[in-house]
Scaffold this active site. Structure first.
Site, mmCIF file in Angstrom:
data_model
loop_
_atom_site.group_PDB
_atom_site.id
_atom_site.type_symbol
_atom_site.label_atom_id
_atom_site.label_comp_id
_atom_site.label_asym_id
_atom_site.label_seq_id
_atom_site.Cartn_x
_atom_site.Cartn_y
_atom_site.Cartn_z
ATOM 1 C CB CYS A 161 -2.926 -0.235 -18.115
ATOM 2 S SG CYS A 161 -4.363 0.292 -17.178
ATOM 3 C CG HIS B 217 17.090 -5.116 1.410
ATOM 4 N ND1 HIS B 217 16.166 -4.461 0.638
ATOM 5 C CD2 HIS B 217 16.870 -4.727 2.669
ATOM 6 C CE1 HIS B 217 15.423 -3.706 1.406
ATOM 7 N NE2 HIS B 217 15.820 -3.847 2.646
ATOM 8 C CD GLU C 243 -10.794 0.286 -13.593
ATOM 9 O OE1 GLU C 243 -10.094 -0.731 -13.665
ATOM 10 O OE2 GLU C 243 -10.667 1.127 -12.683
ATOM 11 N NE ARG D 223 -9.413 -8.173 -11.322
ATOM 12 C CZ ARG D 223 -8.794 -6.999 -11.402
ATOM 13 N NH1 ARG D 223 -9.484 -5.875 -11.520
ATOM 14 N NH2 ARG D 223 -7.486 -6.924 -11.366
ATOM 15 N NE ARG E 137 -2.844 -3.104 -10.757
ATOM 16 C CZ ARG E 137 -2.439 -3.778 -11.841
ATOM 17 N NH1 ARG E 137 -1.168 -3.991 -12.034
ATOM 18 N NH2 ARG E 137 -3.318 -4.229 -12.703
ATOM 19 N NE ARG F 43 -5.145 1.832 -10.056
ATOM 20 C CZ ARG F 43 -5.312 0.532 -10.254
ATOM 21 N NH1 ARG F 43 -5.889 0.114 -11.366
ATOM 22 N NH2 ARG F 43 -4.885 -0.342 -9.372
ATOM 23 C CG ASN G 130 -6.908 -6.698 -15.540
ATOM 24 O OD1 ASN G 130 -6.707 -7.165 -16.649
ATOM 25 N ND2 ASN G 130 -5.937 -6.239 -14.768
ATOM 26 C CG ASP G 131 -11.739 -3.877 -12.451
ATOM 27 O OD1 ASP G 131 -12.203 -4.862 -11.843
ATOM 28 O OD2 ASP G 131 -10.859 -3.139 -11.983
#
Ligand code: PEP
Ligand code: MG
Length: 570
Positions: A502, A188, A431, A465, A295, A331, A454-455
Site C-alpha cells: 500500500c 461541500h 514497513e 522520505r 489512514r 489502520r 514509503n517507510d
C-alpha cells in the site's frame, strides 16, 4: 469575452447560459419589537425544532438521491443545532433583550466569522454550513420559504456561495456547472459537484456581480477557467474539448468495471488508500475492490481533543457501509514522525521518524488505543468487511501486546453488552527492514501483511522520505527494497497469509509489471492511480512479468532496474 481564473473543484467542462443567483437574507428590519425573553426563547426553540425535522427529511432525501456521504452534511447540520456556540449563544442574547431573529442572526454571524478566520481550509469552510443552518432557522422564525434559483433551461449556476441545503434541492438535470465566489476543494459544493459529476469552479471573488443571467459561460472544472461570452472560435474549441473529455471519461470509467487481469489470466486486486470517509465513493467509481489502507489520522486532526468512541465508530461504519462487501483495512493511529497532534503534547524529538510513533505510541497510551480498538470492533459488529492493521511493527512482542489489548477490548464490550465484531482479521504493515527480515516469524502472528514502501524505503536506505536533499537516495527500485518486498511476499505465501502493498509504489504504473512478477496480487493506491495501474496490469502477461522480476532481483542498482524496465516496456 471575459476570462476569469478560479479554483477547479470538480472536473469536466460545462457550457451554457448563466443563472446568477443572489441568496435572499432574512430581513431583520421587518422584525417587530421583542416580546419577553421567555416568549422569544420559546419561538427560537420551536424554529430550531422545525429546522431539525426539515433537516432529517433533507438528509434522507439526499441519501436516496446522492448517497450516504453527501447526506452526512445534514447530520453535521443537525449537530450544529445542538452546539452551545450557536443556539445557546442566541438564547443568551435573548436574555439580554434581543428578539429571537436578531439574536439568532447575531449568533450565526459571530460563529461564522470565527470559523472563517481559522487557518485550516476545511474548518474555515464550515462557516458556510453555519450560515446555512442559521438561514433555515431564521426562515422558520419569520415564516419565509427559502427561494430557489429558477431554471428555464440547463444552465451554469453562478452564486456567492452555495449552501449544502440549496445544492441538495437544485434540479440536477438542469445543472451544467457551478461557479461560486466562496469555497475551496473541500467545500461541500465541491464535494457534491464531484459526486454529481458536475463541473465546478470555486473561489472566484466578485464573480456573481460580473456575470449576468443569460450570458453564455464556459466552466473548466480542472483548470479553474471561466469564460464569459466566448468568441465563436473559442466556443468551438471548448465544445470540441468537452466532447474529447467526455469520451475519455467514458472510456476510463468503462475500464473501471473491467477486472484487473493479466492477458494470461492472472487476477489482481486493486484497492484504494483513503484518508477520509468522503473518498470512499470515488474509490468505488474508479473500480477499487476494497480499501487497502484507511489512514485514520484524519479523525484525530484539525481538532482540540481526541475523537470519542462513538464518533470513530460512525466514521468506520460509514466507510465499511459504502464499500461493502469489499474489504476495508482500518489502520490504527499512525501518529508521530511527520504527523503531530498538538493537543497530545508530544515532545519534540531529534529523530521523530525513529521515535515515539505509530504502534509504539498506541501501546504506551493504552487508553487512546483502547478507544480506537473498541470503535473498530463496534463498527465491525454489522460490517464483516472490516479488518484491523497495525503500523510500524518491528517485533513480535508488539503484535502480541496489541492482540491482548484487542482481546481485552472485546471482553469489555461483552461485559457492556455492546455488539461487536468477532475474530476480526488482524494484519500488520511491513514497513521496517526488521519486519521484512523476520516476516516468517511475524506471519505466525497475523492474518495478513501490507507492505508500506514509503517507510520501508526511508528506513532501509536511511533517507528521510520528506527531505528533498536526499530525494535521489530514496529509490523505490533499489535492489535492497526489491529483495525485502520479495522476502515478505515469500514469507507470506509460505505461511498462507495474504500480502498486499500500500505504499506509493503500488500506484506507479511503471513498477506494476515488476511487482506483479514478484508475486504481488493486492495493490492499494491513491484513487487516481487505479485506472493507469489497471491498464498496465491488463497489458502484461504474468509469465513475462515473472521473467522481468527474476532479472531485476539479480541486478546491482536502482539505475540498472530502471534501465531494465524501460527496455522491457519497449
Ligand atoms: C507506507 O509507509 O508505505 C504507508 C503506506 O504508510 P504512510 O505513508 O501512511 O506512512
Ligand atoms: Mg508508513
Amino acid at each position: 469575452m471575459e476570462r476569469y481564473l478560479g479554483q477547479g473543484a470538480a472536473p469536466g467542462i460545462g457550457i451554457g447560459p448563466a443563472v446568477v443567483w443572489h441568496p435572499q437574507l432574512p430581513d431583520q428590519n421587518a422584525e417587530s419589537l421583542p416580546e419577553s425573553p421567555a416568549i422569544e426563547q420559546a419561538r427560537l426553540g420551536a424554529a430550531v425544532e422545525a429546522t431539525k425535522r426539515e433537516l432529517v427529511q433533507l438528509k434522507s432525501r439526499t441519501e436516496h438521491e446522492l448517497g450516504l456521504e453527501e447526506a452526512q452534511i445534514f447530520s453535521a447540520h443537525l449537530l450544529m443545532l445542538t452546539d452551545p456556540a450557536l443556539v445557546g449563544a442566541a438564547m443568551e442574547l435573548i436574555e439580554q433583550g434581543q428578539s429571537a431573529v436578531t439574536a439568532m442572526a447575531n449568533a450565526v454571524m459571530k460563529q461564522a466569522a470565527i470559523l472563517e478566520q481559522l487557518p485550516d481550509e476545511y474548518m474555515a469552510e464550515r462557516a458556510v454550513d453555519v450560515r446555512d443552518v442559521g438561514a433555515r432557522v431564521l426562515s422558520h422564525l419569520q415564516g419565509q420559504v427559502q427561494q430557489l434559483p429558477l431554471f428555464k433551461a440547463p444552465s451554469i449556476l453562478v452564486s456567492k456561495e452555495l449552501t449544502p441545503s440549496l445544492t441538495a434541492q437544485l434540479p440536477k438535470d438542469q445543472l451544467l456547472g457551478f461557479v461560486t465566489e466562496a469555497g475551496g476543494r473541500t467545500s461541500h459544493v465541491a464535494i457534491m459537484a464531484r459526486s454529481l459529476g458536475i463541473p465546478a469552479v470555486v473561489g472566484l471573488d466578485g464573480i456573481s456581480d460580473q456575470i449576468d443571467s443569460g450570458q453564455l459561460v464556459v466552466v473548466d472544472g480542472i483548470t479553474g477557467k471561466v469564460l464569459v461570452e466566448p468568441t465563436d472560435m473559442e466556443l468551438t474549441k471548448w465544445k470540441q474539448r468537452q466532447i474529447r473529455m467526455e469520451s475519455r471519461h467514458r472510456l476510463s470509467l468503462a475500464l473501471a468495471s473491467e477486472p484487473a487481469v493479466t492477458p494470461d489470466g492472472y487476477r489482481m486486486a486493486l484497492m484504494a488508500n483513503i484518508g477520509h470517509p468522503s473518498e470512499a465513493e470515488a474509490a468505488i467509481k474508479f473500480g477499487a475492490e476494497g480499501v487497502g489502507l484507511f489512514r485514520t489520522e484524519f479523525l484525530y486532526m484539525d481538532r482540540k481533543e481526541l475523537p470519542n468512541e462513538d464518533e470513530q465508530t460512525e466514521a468506520y461504519q460509514q466507510v465499511a457501509a459504502i464499500m461493502a462487501p469489499r474489504p476495508v483495512i482500518i489502520r490504527t493511529l499512525d501518529i508521530g514522525g511527520d504527523k503531530d497532534l498538538p493537543y497530545l503534547g508530544l515532545k519534540r524529538e531529534d529523530n521523530p521518524f525513529l521515535g515515539w510513533r505509530a504502534l509504539r505510541y498506541s501501546l504506551s497510551r493504552p487508553g487512546i488505543f483502547r478507544t480506537q480498538l473498541r470503535a473498530i470492533l463496534r463498527a465491525a459488529a454489522t460490517n464483516e468487511n472490516i479488518r484491523i492493521m497495525l503500523p510500524l511493527v518491528v517485533a513480535v512482542e508488539e503484535i502480541r501486546e496489541a492482540k491482548s489489548l484487542l482481546i481485552q477490548a472485546e471482553k469489555e464490550l461483552d461485559l457492556d453488552k455492546i455488539p461487536h465484531g468477532k475474530q476480526v482479521k488482524l494484519g500488520i504493515m511491513v514497513e521496517t527492514p526488521a519486519a521484512a527480515i523476520i516476516a516468517d516469524k511475524l506471519a505466525q502472528e497475523v492474518d495478513f501483511f501490507s507492505i508500506g514502501t514509503n517507510d520501508l524505503i526511508q528506513y532501509t536506505l536511511a533517507a528521510d522520505r520528506q527531505n528533498r536533499q536526499v530525494e535521489k537516495v530514496f529509490d523505490p527500485l533499489h535492489p535492497a527494497i526489491l529483495r525485502l518486498i520479495d522476502a515478505t511476499l515469500t514469507a507470506g505465501s509460505k505461511a498462507g497469509i495474504e500480502v498486499g502493498l500500500c505504499g506509493e509504489l503500488a500506484g506507479e504504473p511503471r513498477a506494476a509489471p515488476l511487482l506483479l512478477g514478484l508475486g504481488l496480487t493486492k495493490f492499494s493506491m491513491a484513487t487516481p492511480s487505479l485506472l493507469p495501474v489497471k491498464e498496465k496490469v491488463r497489458s502484461w502477461p504474468f509469465q513475462e512479468a515473472q521473467a522481468l522480476a527474476t532479472e531485476a532481483l539479480s541486478l546491482s542498482s536502482g539505475t540498472e532496474v530502471r534501465a531494465l524496465l524501460k527496455r522491457m516496456s519497449g
